[in-house]
Enzyme design. Sequence first.
Site, PDB file in Angstrom:
ATOM      1  N   GLU A  13       0.802  -1.221   0.000  1.00  0.00           N
ATOM      2  CA  GLU A  13       0.000   0.000   0.000  1.00  0.00           C
ATOM      3  C   GLU A  13       0.839   1.276   0.000  1.00  0.00           C
ATOM      4  O   GLU A  13       0.295   2.367  -0.234  1.00  0.00           O
ATOM      5  CB  GLU A  13      -0.955  -0.017   1.205  1.00  0.00           C
ATOM      6  CG  GLU A  13      -1.973  -1.145   1.089  1.00  0.00           C
ATOM      7  CD  GLU A  13      -2.781  -1.382   2.363  1.00  0.00           C
ATOM      8  OE1 GLU A  13      -3.967  -1.692   2.255  1.00  0.00           O
ATOM      9  OE2 GLU A  13      -2.217  -1.267   3.470  1.00  0.00           O
ATOM     10  N   ASP A 199     -11.116  -7.754  -2.184  1.00  0.00           N
ATOM     11  CA  ASP A 199     -11.928  -8.962  -1.998  1.00  0.00           C
ATOM     12  C   ASP A 199     -13.324  -8.540  -1.567  1.00  0.00           C
ATOM     13  O   ASP A 199     -13.586  -7.357  -1.371  1.00  0.00           O
ATOM     14  CB  ASP A 199     -11.272  -9.873  -0.945  1.00  0.00           C
ATOM     15  CG  ASP A 199     -11.160  -9.174   0.399  1.00  0.00           C
ATOM     16  OD1 ASP A 199     -12.117  -9.239   1.178  1.00  0.00           O
ATOM     17  OD2 ASP A 199     -10.112  -8.509   0.648  1.00  0.00           O
TER      18      ASP A 199
HETATM   19  N1  ADE Z   1      -8.581  -5.746   4.023  1.00  0.00           N
HETATM   20  C1  ADE Z   1      -8.780  -6.266   2.801  1.00  0.00           C
HETATM   21  N2  ADE Z   1      -9.746  -7.203   2.825  1.00  0.00           N
HETATM   22  C2  ADE Z   1     -10.179  -7.269   4.100  1.00  0.00           C
HETATM   23  C3  ADE Z   1     -11.150  -8.066   4.772  1.00  0.00           C
HETATM   24  N3  ADE Z   1     -11.866  -8.971   4.109  1.00  0.00           N
HETATM   25  N4  ADE Z   1     -11.310  -7.878   6.105  1.00  0.00           N
HETATM   26  C4  ADE Z   1     -10.567  -6.966   6.769  1.00  0.00           C
HETATM   27  N5  ADE Z   1      -9.642  -6.203   6.190  1.00  0.00           N
HETATM   28  C5  ADE Z   1      -9.444  -6.351   4.866  1.00  0.00           C
END
Ligand code: ADE
Length: 231
Positions: A13, A199
């Site tokens: 990041e 995601d």
């Molecule tokens: N960062 C990226 N994906 C995430 C998730 N599913 N839960 C918490 N932080 C995240």
Amino acid sequence: YRTIGLIGAMNEEIELLIKHMEDVKETEIAGIVYRQGRFCGRDVVVCRSGVGKVNAAVCTQILLDRFAADAVIFTGVAGALDPALNIGDIVVSTECMQHDMDVTALGFARGVIPYEKTSVFAADAALLDLAWASSEKLFPGRTKRGRVLSGDQFIASRSTVRQLHDELQGACTEMEGAAVAQVCAMNGVPYVVIRSMSDKADGSAHVNFAEFTVMAAENSYRIVEDMVKRL
Ligand code: ADE
């Protein structure tokens, strides 16, 4: 703004920020490396907070106290909660809240920090407008303004996603934003969080996160770059 603080939680990041910085001076405090320098013609301090709210809070307070950041932009990836968001899409924070703050046993609503005047930390309107404009320009039709929910949990379940979206009105979930937001609010410093979806926080989240974090982190970086040029 005189000094813009730029925070990401993980290497992915912040690596593009570091790559594009000039005149870099490194200082390590509390195990966090702060890189002061120039980025897109502006004075910035770039740092990697580490994962989770404690890391993010410590990182932010030091950024304000020791490096005199007078605006904070968080850049990174998140899990989508809004079903309209796809992997790679963007959320710019209207506000942030801790979804794992739970004092419901004493009668407080979920997410409420007892005895504080607010538990929902609003992003700075000017930074939000700029982030929105940059995101809509670069990723037309793929940006949402919304509430960012933070907690010390990687969310990977459909039922939790539904709960966080329906009960707490979250657009996306991650692990740092609300801590950065609260520290900024406590210090009267403007902030905004920019997150690209790695995601959907469901049963495939761990696989998607591994596959799409680099792409999503780059999307978020591109928005920060465009935004800083117009600050
Ligand atoms: N960062 C990226 N994906 C995430 C998730 N599913 N839960 C918490 N932080 C995240």
